[in-house]
Design an enzyme around this catalytic site. Structure first.
Site, PDB file in Angstrom:
ATOM      1  N   HIS A  63      22.172  27.428 -45.320  1.00  0.00           N
ATOM      2  CA  HIS A  63      21.472  27.214 -44.038  1.00  0.00           C
ATOM      3  C   HIS A  63      20.695  25.893 -44.062  1.00  0.00           C
ATOM      4  CE1 HIS A  63      19.083  28.739 -40.474  1.00  0.00           C
ATOM      5  NE2 HIS A  63      18.202  27.880 -40.968  1.00  0.00           N
ATOM      6  N   GLU A  64      19.880  25.720 -45.068  1.00  0.00           N
ATOM      7  CA  GLU A  64      19.041  24.514 -45.128  1.00  0.00           C
ATOM      8  C   GLU A  64      19.898  23.259 -45.304  1.00  0.00           C
ATOM      9  OE1 GLU A  64      16.088  24.798 -44.122  1.00  0.00           O
ATOM     10  OE2 GLU A  64      15.956  26.969 -44.317  1.00  0.00           O
ATOM     11  N   HIS A  99      20.721  21.981 -41.925  1.00  0.00           N
ATOM     12  CA  HIS A  99      19.612  21.203 -41.348  1.00  0.00           C
ATOM     13  C   HIS A  99      19.578  19.794 -41.963  1.00  0.00           C
ATOM     14  CE1 HIS A  99      17.516  24.114 -38.880  1.00  0.00           C
ATOM     15  NE2 HIS A  99      17.361  24.972 -39.861  1.00  0.00           N
TER      16      HIS A  99
END
Ligand code: MG
Length: 499
Positions: free
Chosen positions: A268-269, A272
């Protein structure tokens, strides 16, 4: 490469802006250090330092000469990048101007007290301890909306703070469709039982050092520039922070069991981080560097977490890495890993929710926030309403406040209007999947073989390279010819879980 900023007034703006940029850069470092490295008692001095720097950068944003330059630039013949600069700065100036200093001070004090009260209330499972703070936050948020101004609903002013241009009318349509379609999909998944409610791997304990190795290996597979333009560290809540375009750091946490939590947090990160890393480098030091909104940012992280990370092909790709480092994996097949990554069950905690139920958690919060801000709902009514809605949407009723209304920190932080951006991101991720499958039909084959370059290039071309040049709605229209559309998410769920 051709210079993107040509206009003389814009060049003057950027020269002045560099100091504001430097303060923001320092703020990011201070914030990252606070979460990752800081000894407990350092918080006293750090919060003062951060507060002072915020005041300083506000002052520079509202500096008369700076504001005049931005106003002057607006009337000029500008290219898209330069217009982006003016739009972003006008927005910052408007927000900085809207709130009188005593209001800023009051909200910051209320926030600190409310956060402490919330932590105690959650720990003691006693909503009463938080109630008066929540009332105060509702009152101040309503006031903030009045300061900011709005056309239709006060809640619109708060939504716009987190997602430029987002209004209640947009969300009404989105959530109406989700409410209508998600329940029957969820019921069928639970009935058919192809995707388990629980998986034995959720209970398996792992060695933290081994898990760190796995996370790093997956990041290398993605091509995250570890040690060159990025780092992976540990913090209580996983996050990404971009100090600039060439230094974008991520964190995860290690609970010691249920390894998908740390692994999917890293994936997920990374999503980003990639958004920040793949911007046009000519935006460096300018206000259009950085992802354009929380919703678009979350679409990038959810794309990697859900569309890639929760796919069967990804489970097959990472299986050998898992098997090499975690002894218990030899008892399981790649298909087990896939099912473990995709358990589906109605549960109480939002951050642990699967992709089917996740948006129902947001829908609940959206409904309550709208009532608080537009209809004057009182804190004393919030807890009961939370439980009723939970029962209506997911068929379960929280047994405690801690697993119900007190689970999230957002309201204590006075960030009413933030939650819906999570849903925007989740829906957009599925929308991106539909588009990428048209452009790269062998997308899943590439995931399975670990060929991420074409995928990253596609994301760069369609989204990342623009930074904040265009507002979110315009970015989507330009790159994909349509705005947010929840049908793609619903189709994705039907295909994956019921197909
Ligand atoms: Mg995120």
């Amino acid at each position: 490469m051709e210079e993107v900023f040509q206009n003389e007034t814009i060049k003057q703006i950027l020269l002045k802006y560099k100091t504001i940029w430097a303060i923001e850069h320092a703020q990011s470092v201070l914030g990252w250090d606070l979460e990752v490295n800081m000894p407990k008692e350092g918080i006293t001095e750090r919060s003062v330092a951060q507060g002072e720097l915020s005041v300083l950068s506000q002052k520079l944003i509202l500096d008369k000469k700076f504001v005049e330059l931005v106003e002057k630039a607006e009337g000029k013949d500008l290219n898209d990048y330069e217009r982006g600069i003016v739009r972003v700065l006008k927005r910052s100036i408007k927000i900085a101007k809207a709130f009188p200093p005593e209001f800023v001070r009051e909200i910051s004090e209320v926030r600190s007290k409310a956060t402490m009260a919330w932590a105690e209330a959650k720990e003691k499972n006693d909503f009463k301890l938080f109630e008066s703070h929540l009332d105060k936050i509702i009152e101040l948020s309503r006031k903030a909306a009045d300061y900011l101004g709005y056309d239709e609903h006060p809640y619109d002013a708060l939504l716009d703070l987190y997602e430029e241009g987002l209004r209640t009318v947009d969300l009404e349509q989105v959530f109406a469709k989700l409410e209508k379609d998600l329940r029957p999909i969820l019921e069928r998944i639970l009935e058919e039982g192809k995707f388990p409610r629980e998986h034995p791997l959720e209970k398996e304990k792992y060695d933290i050092e081994a898990m760190k190795k796995i996370n790093l290996e997956i990041l290398r597979l993605f091509g995250y520039p570890l040690g060159i333009r990025g780092r992976l560290d540990v913090s209580p809540h996983p996050f990404t922070t971009g100090f600039g375009i060439r230094d974008v750091r991520i964190t995860t946490r290690y609970e010691g069991f249920d390894f998908k939590r740390t692994l999917l947090a890293v994936v997920h990160e990374f999503g980003h981080a990639l958004y920040e890393l793949q911007q046009d480098e000519r935006f460096m030091f300018s206000p259009i560097a950085g992802g354009v909104s929380l919703g678009i940012h979350e679409s990038q992280s959810r794309f990697w977490e859900n569309i890639i990370g929760r796919s069967r092909e990804f489970a097959e790709l990472v299986y050998p890495i898992l098997k090499d480092n975690l002894p218990f994996i030899s008892n399981y097949t790649p298909e087990d890993i896939y099912l473990y990554f995709n358990t589906v069950r109605p549960d109480f905690i939002r951050v642990e929710a699967d992709e089917v139920t996740y948006n129902l958690h947001i829908l609940l919060r959206y409904k309550l926030e709208k009532l608080m801000i537009n209809e004057g709902l009182r804190a004393s009514e919030v807890a009961e309403l939370w439980n009723d809605e939970m029962e209506r949407l997911l068929g379960i009723r929280p047994r405690t406040y801690s697993e119900g209304v007190l689970q999230d920190i957002h309201w204590a932080h006075a960030t009413i209007g933030y939650f819906p951006t999570y849903t925007l991101g989740t829906l957009l991720a599925a929308q991106l999947r539909a588009y990428i499958l048209k452009d790269i039909p062998d997308f899943y084959g590439k995931v399975q073989r670990g060929e991420f370059e074409p995928v990253k290039e596609w994301l760069r071309e369609k989204v990342h390279r623009y930074g904040s040049v265009y507002p979110p709605k315009e970015l989507l229209e330009r790159s994909f010819g349509e705005g947010l559309n929840p049908k793609y998410f619903i189709e994705y769920l039907r295909e994956k879980y019921l197909g």
